[in-house]
Design a protein around this motif. Structure first.
Motif, PDB file in Angstrom:
ATOM      1  N   SER A 122      -3.567   4.344  -4.615  1.00  0.00           N
ATOM      2  CA  SER A 122      -3.663   3.525  -3.400  1.00  0.00           C
ATOM      3  C   SER A 122      -4.617   4.234  -2.441  1.00  0.00           C
ATOM      4  N   HIS A 178      -6.327   4.376   1.517  1.00  0.00           N
ATOM      5  CA  HIS A 178      -6.128   3.974   2.916  1.00  0.00           C
ATOM      6  C   HIS A 178      -7.266   4.541   3.747  1.00  0.00           C
ATOM      7  N   TYR A 183       6.010   5.723   0.259  1.00  0.00           N
ATOM      8  CA  TYR A 183       5.647   6.684   1.294  1.00  0.00           C
ATOM      9  C   TYR A 183       5.184   5.946   2.535  1.00  0.00           C
ATOM     10  N   LEU A 184       5.172   6.656   3.638  1.00  0.00           N
ATOM     11  CA  LEU A 184       4.639   6.111   4.887  1.00  0.00           C
ATOM     12  C   LEU A 184       3.583   7.072   5.412  1.00  0.00           C
ATOM     13  N   LYS A 212       0.819  -1.205   0.000  1.00  0.00           N
ATOM     14  CA  LYS A 212       0.000   0.000   0.000  1.00  0.00           C
ATOM     15  C   LYS A 212       0.854   1.258   0.000  1.00  0.00           C
ATOM     16  N   THR A 213       2.083   1.120   0.352  1.00  0.00           N
ATOM     17  CA  THR A 213       2.918   2.309   0.479  1.00  0.00           C
ATOM     18  C   THR A 213       4.085   2.280  -0.497  1.00  0.00           C
ATOM     19  N   MET A 218       3.880  12.265   6.559  1.00  0.00           N
ATOM     20  CA  MET A 218       3.911  11.437   5.358  1.00  0.00           C
ATOM     21  C   MET A 218       5.226  11.651   4.614  1.00  0.00           C
TER      22      MET A 218
END
Lengths: 196, 318
Positions: free
Chosen positions: B114, B116, B195-196, B102-103, B125
């Protein structure tokens, strides 16, 4: 199975035709997929998309900036975009994404086409009555305005607007209802049939 | 009345369309060629703006060397394993976070989206892109029934560590964040984007307190945690029947196990607990430890990781 293919290099403005021949077993079948050329899509949809964005922004310059940026993004990846089921939907989505972006005005990339446009022929704006509609739209909340424009100018059904906006269909119906009611008041439209 | 609106908009379209004169496609192509040629210098400008904080983004260059002075006439191709490893390294993230898919995005010319569903709160982020070219990023945050708030920016894909940090606010109690990524002048295998989404410490504590508030007021020991992964504790107790109560706030579910403190880490009992956003319930286990301590372990399921907080209390029965 063996697949062979060939491409015909298009002239400017021509349709690109990709013919793929699939040979399977004893028989063979030729499948012809017609991919729209960028020039065709640009010529056919630039103005319509600009009108939509003009109705949303109330500003032709801003609308053209966004539409040109969207077409630029399509141009640099046209090999992929042309293969989509609906390339125009992709361009429209990019344009509306840019339209709602807070960072849009900070983008330096948009100015390069604005310089080009100075040498393009400029035309008169729409009739003052239509300007009144655009002004009335400008007074609506952005979501209501987007829903009205996408529905009446983009010809999108409620379900597709809901998907695009990430909300329920009922929410879009509510936006349309409230948007119409507000427009009716602002434009002083009398309702003889009951309800906006 | 509806027909009247159709008429109004049709008139607007009919009268405005002839007045719109697009620049020729050839003009657009020339401008596109110039822009492509200028991409490297644009990247440099973007980097300077970011470092100066002028557009609200913070860049943390790593490695100490400039990433923008290279010329790459032929973009290099990388295997997916290399791309995943580089992006994980740039983000200081474990492979588990990247494996979630997802990241992490293998970018090409198509837009990849994506989505979330996240707890409300403020998120850091960090984003990064390894490889060559640029990536157009659009982040949309939507609460139920509300219009999305969108942010778009371009990010250079480079081979030296470069991380951009943005702050994202997700409305309460939860919201949907969608991240759209499109490579600009990037072919598959040339770059990867990652990314987170990290909930702020204040919000984590807020959710932990929400879970704690459900537990009984009388307890011998209480612990709460934000569920980034499995968590456990060894607690001193008397060898009498103990009531272990657990509550979870957020998404997904967790499994609480309880057992003796021993080398085999066996458990004597377990309970599956659903996590809920509103009105969390408390769930109970009863256990009599053989010695003067017991061990509890909380294991979130995949949907709870990073999106839930749990609290556990222990009290003697009776």
């Amino acid at each position: 199975m063996r697949i062979s293919g060939g491409r015909v290099q298009p002239a400017a403005g021509a349709r690109r035709v990709v013919a793929v021949t699939a040979i399977a077993g004893y028989g063979s079948e030729t499948l012809t997929a017609v991919r729209p050329s960028f020039d065709e899509v640009y010529a056919a949809h630039y103005a319509d998309l600009t009108v939509q964005l003009y109705a949303y922004f109330g500003d032709r310059q801003e609308a053209q900036d966004v539409v040109q940026e969207a077409f630029y993004r399509a141009l640099v990846r046209w090999n992929s975009v042309a293969g989509y089921d609906d390339p125009v939907a992709w361009i429209r989505r990019v344009a509306w994404n840019l339209a709602v972006s807070r960072w849009r005005k900070a983008r330096t990339s948009l100015s390069f086409l604005r310089k080009q446009r100075r040498i393009e022929p400029q035309a008169e704006g729409p009739d003052p009555d239509r300007v009144a509609l655009v002004a009335a739209l400008a007074a609506l909340p952005a979501a209501h305005r987007r829903a009205l424009v996408l529905h009446y100018l983009g010809d999108l059904p409620v379900a597709e607007i809901a998907r695009r906006e990430g909300v329920a269909a009922g929410t879009v119906k509510s936006w349309l209802h409230r948007g119409r009611a507000a427009l009716a008041t602002q434009l002083d439209l009398t309702d003889s049939t009951g309800g906006a | 009345m509806t027909d009247r609106f159709e008429e109004l908009f049709a008139d607007l379209r009919a009268e405005t369309l002839p007045t719109v004169r697009p620049p020729g496609a050839a003009t657009l192509r020339r401008a596109a060629r110039r822009r492509q040629a200028a991409l490297s210098s644009i990247s440099a400008v973007v980097a300077v703006l970011m470092i100066a904080g002028l557009i609200g983004i913070v860049v943390r260059p790593g490695g100490g060397q400039s990433s923008f002075n290279q010329e790459a006439p032929e973009p290099e191709h990388y295997s997916q394993a290399v791309l995943a490893e580089k992006v994980a390294g740039f983000l200081n993230a474990g492979e588990e976070a990247m494996r979630s898919g997802k990241t992490f995005t293998y970018i090409g010319p198509e837009m990849v989206t994506s989505r979330h569903e996240l707890l409300g709160g403020t998120y850091e982020m960090p984003v990064t892109c390894f490889g060559s070219g640029d990536v157009a990023v659009a982040v949309h945050t939507t609460a139920v029934g509300k219009s999305p708030i969108s942010t778009t920016y371009d990010h250079p894909c480079v081979t030296q560590k470069l991380t951009t940090e943005t702050l994202l606010t997700v409305p309460q109690p939860s919201g949907m964040v969608s991240v759209e990524v499109t490579g600009v002048g990037v072919e598959p295998g040339e770059a990867a984007f990652g990314y987170l989404l990290q909930l702020s410490q204040d919000d984590r504590i807020r959710y932990q307190k929400a879970a704690e508030s459900v537990l009984p007021k009388q307890w011998h020991t209480m612990q709460s945690t934000f569920l980034d992964g499995a968590d456990g504790a060894q607690l001193p107790v008397r060898p009498v029947e103990q009531v272990i109560t657990v509550a979870c706030v957020g998404f997904g579910s967790l499994t609480l196990t309880v057992g003796p403190v021993d080398e085999n880490e066996t458990f004597a009992d377990r309970i599956d607990v659903p996590c809920t956003l509103t009105s969390p319930a408390k769930w109970e286990l009863r256990y009599t430890p053989p010695g003067k301590s017991l061990r509890t372990t909380i294991t979130p399921d995949r949907t709870a990781i990073g999106r839930s907080a749990a609290a556990v209390s222990i009290a003697e029965a009776g």
